[in-house]
Design a protein around this motif. Structure first.
Motif, PDB file in Angstrom:
ATOM      1  N   MET A   1      -3.221  12.030 -32.953  1.00 18.22           N
ATOM      2  CA  MET A   1      -2.815  12.748 -34.139  1.00 18.22           C
ATOM      3  C   MET A   1      -2.362  14.150 -33.754  1.00 18.22           C
ATOM      4  SD  MET A   1      -4.970  13.868 -37.477  1.00 18.22           S
ATOM      5  CE  MET A   1      -5.969  14.895 -36.464  1.00 18.22           C
ATOM      6  N   ASP A   2      -1.291  14.570 -34.367  1.00 17.78           N
ATOM      7  CA  ASP A   2      -0.711  15.882 -34.108  1.00 17.78           C
ATOM      8  C   ASP A   2      -0.825  16.726 -35.374  1.00 17.78           C
ATOM      9  OD1 ASP A   2       0.692  17.962 -32.927  1.00 17.78           O
ATOM     10  OD2 ASP A   2       2.649  17.049 -33.260  1.00 17.78           O
ATOM     11  N   ILE A   3      -1.491  17.878 -35.283  1.00 17.61           N
ATOM     12  CA  ILE A   3      -1.622  18.789 -36.415  1.00 17.61           C
ATOM     13  C   ILE A   3      -0.768  20.011 -36.136  1.00 17.61           C
ATOM     14  CG2 ILE A   3      -3.166  20.251 -37.758  1.00 17.61           C
ATOM     15  CD1 ILE A   3      -5.373  18.268 -37.209  1.00 17.61           C
ATOM     16  N   LYS A   4       0.138  20.300 -37.070  1.00 11.09           N
ATOM     17  CA  LYS A   4       1.020  21.452 -36.956  1.00 11.09           C
ATOM     18  C   LYS A   4       0.685  22.441 -38.070  1.00 11.09           C
ATOM     19  CE  LYS A   4       4.802  18.618 -35.235  1.00 11.09           C
ATOM     20  NZ  LYS A   4       6.233  18.353 -35.333  1.00 11.09           N
ATOM     21  N   LEU A   5       1.076  23.672 -37.861  1.00  4.05           N
ATOM     22  CA  LEU A   5       0.908  24.722 -38.863  1.00  4.05           C
ATOM     23  C   LEU A   5       2.280  25.299 -39.181  1.00  4.05           C
ATOM     24  CD1 LEU A   5      -2.122  26.579 -37.254  1.00  4.05           C
ATOM     25  CD2 LEU A   5      -2.176  24.877 -39.066  1.00  4.05           C
ATOM     26  N   LYS A   6       2.502  25.597 -40.478  1.00  8.83           N
ATOM     27  CA  LYS A   6       3.817  26.095 -40.858  1.00  8.83           C
ATOM     28  C   LYS A   6       3.722  26.868 -42.166  1.00  8.83           C
ATOM     29  CE  LYS A   6       8.475  24.200 -41.168  1.00  8.83           C
ATOM     30  NZ  LYS A   6       9.234  22.930 -41.105  1.00  8.83           N
ATOM     31  N   ARG A   7       4.477  27.952 -42.231  1.00  8.97           N
ATOM     32  CA  ARG A   7       4.557  28.670 -43.505  1.00  8.97           C
ATOM     33  C   ARG A   7       5.288  27.791 -44.509  1.00  8.97           C
ATOM     34  NH1 ARG A   7       6.707  34.032 -44.407  1.00  8.97           N
ATOM     35  NH2 ARG A   7       5.164  34.102 -46.059  1.00  8.97           N
ATOM     36  N   VAL A   8       4.793  27.742 -45.708  1.00  8.06           N
ATOM     37  CA  VAL A   8       5.367  26.908 -46.752  1.00  8.06           C
ATOM     38  C   VAL A   8       6.770  27.369 -47.133  1.00  8.06           C
ATOM     39  CG1 VAL A   8       4.369  28.197 -48.693  1.00  8.06           C
ATOM     40  CG2 VAL A   8       4.815  25.723 -48.921  1.00  8.06           C
ATOM     41  N   TYR A   9       7.115  28.596 -46.820  1.00  8.65           N
ATOM     42  CA  TYR A   9       8.431  29.146 -47.151  1.00  8.65           C
ATOM     43  C   TYR A   9       9.529  28.644 -46.210  1.00  8.65           C
ATOM     44  CZ  TYR A   9       5.728  32.213 -50.137  1.00  8.65           C
ATOM     45  OH  TYR A   9       4.883  32.688 -51.106  1.00  8.65           O
ATOM     46  N   LEU A  10       9.160  28.043 -45.103  1.00 12.07           N
ATOM     47  CA  LEU A  10      10.145  27.505 -44.162  1.00 12.07           C
ATOM     48  C   LEU A  10      10.582  26.116 -44.634  1.00 12.07           C
ATOM     49  CD1 LEU A  10       8.433  28.572 -40.819  1.00 12.07           C
ATOM     50  CD2 LEU A  10      10.398  29.642 -41.946  1.00 12.07           C
ATOM     51  N   PRO A  11      11.819  25.738 -44.319  1.00  6.85           N
ATOM     52  CA  PRO A  11      12.300  24.425 -44.777  1.00  6.85           C
ATOM     53  C   PRO A  11      11.535  23.268 -44.157  1.00  6.85           C
ATOM     54  CG  PRO A  11      14.044  25.643 -43.597  1.00  6.85           C
ATOM     55  CD  PRO A  11      12.818  26.490 -43.583  1.00  6.85           C
ATOM     56  N   ALA A  12      11.432  22.207 -44.922  1.00  7.30           N
ATOM     57  CA  ALA A  12      10.805  20.975 -44.424  1.00  7.30           C
ATOM     58  C   ALA A  12      11.712  20.340 -43.381  1.00  7.30           C
ATOM     59  CB  ALA A  12      10.572  20.005 -45.580  1.00  7.30           C
ATOM     60  N   GLU A  13      11.066  19.725 -42.383  1.00  8.87           N
ATOM     61  CA  GLU A  13      11.798  19.038 -41.328  1.00  8.87           C
ATOM     62  C   GLU A  13      11.206  17.641 -41.157  1.00  8.87           C
ATOM     63  OE1 GLU A  13      12.930  22.643 -38.348  1.00  8.87           O
ATOM     64  OE2 GLU A  13      10.834  22.002 -38.353  1.00  8.87           O
ATOM     65  N   PRO A  14      12.001  16.686 -40.705  1.00  9.74           N
ATOM     66  CA  PRO A  14      11.477  15.324 -40.508  1.00  9.74           C
ATOM     67  C   PRO A  14      10.284  15.288 -39.543  1.00  9.74           C
ATOM     68  CG  PRO A  14      13.869  15.313 -40.355  1.00  9.74           C
ATOM     69  CD  PRO A  14      13.435  16.757 -40.438  1.00  9.74           C
ATOM     70  N   THR A  15      10.234  16.211 -38.601  1.00  9.30           N
ATOM     71  CA  THR A  15       9.144  16.230 -37.621  1.00  9.30           C
ATOM     72  C   THR A  15       7.835  16.771 -38.201  1.00  9.30           C
ATOM     73  OG1 THR A  15       9.880  18.390 -36.829  1.00  9.30           O
ATOM     74  CG2 THR A  15      10.702  16.439 -35.649  1.00  9.30           C
ATOM     75  N   ASP A  16       7.850  17.255 -39.450  1.00  2.00           N
ATOM     76  CA  ASP A  16       6.633  17.781 -40.077  1.00  2.00           C
ATOM     77  C   ASP A  16       5.626  16.687 -40.383  1.00  2.00           C
ATOM     78  OD1 ASP A  16       7.679  20.342 -40.047  1.00  2.00           O
ATOM     79  OD2 ASP A  16       8.198  20.363 -42.181  1.00  2.00           O
ATOM     80  N   GLY A  17       6.071  15.468 -40.544  1.00  2.00           N
ATOM     81  CA  GLY A  17       5.158  14.394 -40.915  1.00  2.00           C
ATOM     82  C   GLY A  17       4.628  14.597 -42.326  1.00  2.00           C
ATOM     83  N   PHE A  18       3.345  14.327 -42.523  1.00  2.00           N
ATOM     84  CA  PHE A  18       2.693  14.458 -43.825  1.00  2.00           C
ATOM     85  C   PHE A  18       2.374  15.936 -44.050  1.00  2.00           C
ATOM     86  CE2 PHE A  18      -0.934  13.936 -46.792  1.00  2.00           C
ATOM     87  CZ  PHE A  18      -0.347  13.070 -47.706  1.00  2.00           C
TER      88      PHE A  18
END
Length: 114
Positions: A1-18
């Motif tokens: 499992m891969d957990i990423k962190l991202k600011r919600v203001y950045l655009p969604a990307e296919p690599t974001d997963g769930f």
């Protein structure tokens, strides 16, 4: 499992997963229709009191992390949150804070990764 962190203001990307928003409050200036969020887990965000005490002051982050971790472990939704996260190959924890190193998503990711 891969957990990423991202600011919600950045655009969604296919690599974001769930994508899971882990803030108790909806991010300022964003409409729900504009943001791709698969789950808004507001109950996993820090309490109002802890958020206000922390006030995103970097020097307070170590104590914030300890106090928030205790809140998370005591949260009745923690087990279900873990189950949801671990049921996906890639999960991105979304947060609104400007500080990408000192926020609740960092603490949650650390807890989820064991």
């Amino acid at each position: 499992m891969d957990i990423k962190l991202k600011r919600v203001y950045l655009p969604a990307e296919p690599t974001d997963g769930f994508r899971i928003l882990v803030d108790r409050l909806w991010p300022r200036g964003l409409k729900k229709e504009e943001v791709h969020v698969d789950l808004w887990s507001k109950d996993m965000g820090p309490t109002h009191e802890l958020r206000h005490w922390f006030a995103h002051i970097p020097e307070r982050f170590p104590e914030f992390a300890e106090r928030y971790e205790a809140e998370v472990r005591a949260n009745e939704d923690w087990a279900e949150f873990q189950r949801v996260v671990h049921s996906h190959d890639v999960v991105t924890l979304l947060f609104a804070a400007k500080d990408e190193q000192n926020n609740n998503a960092v603490v949650l990711a650390r807890l989820l990764q064991g």
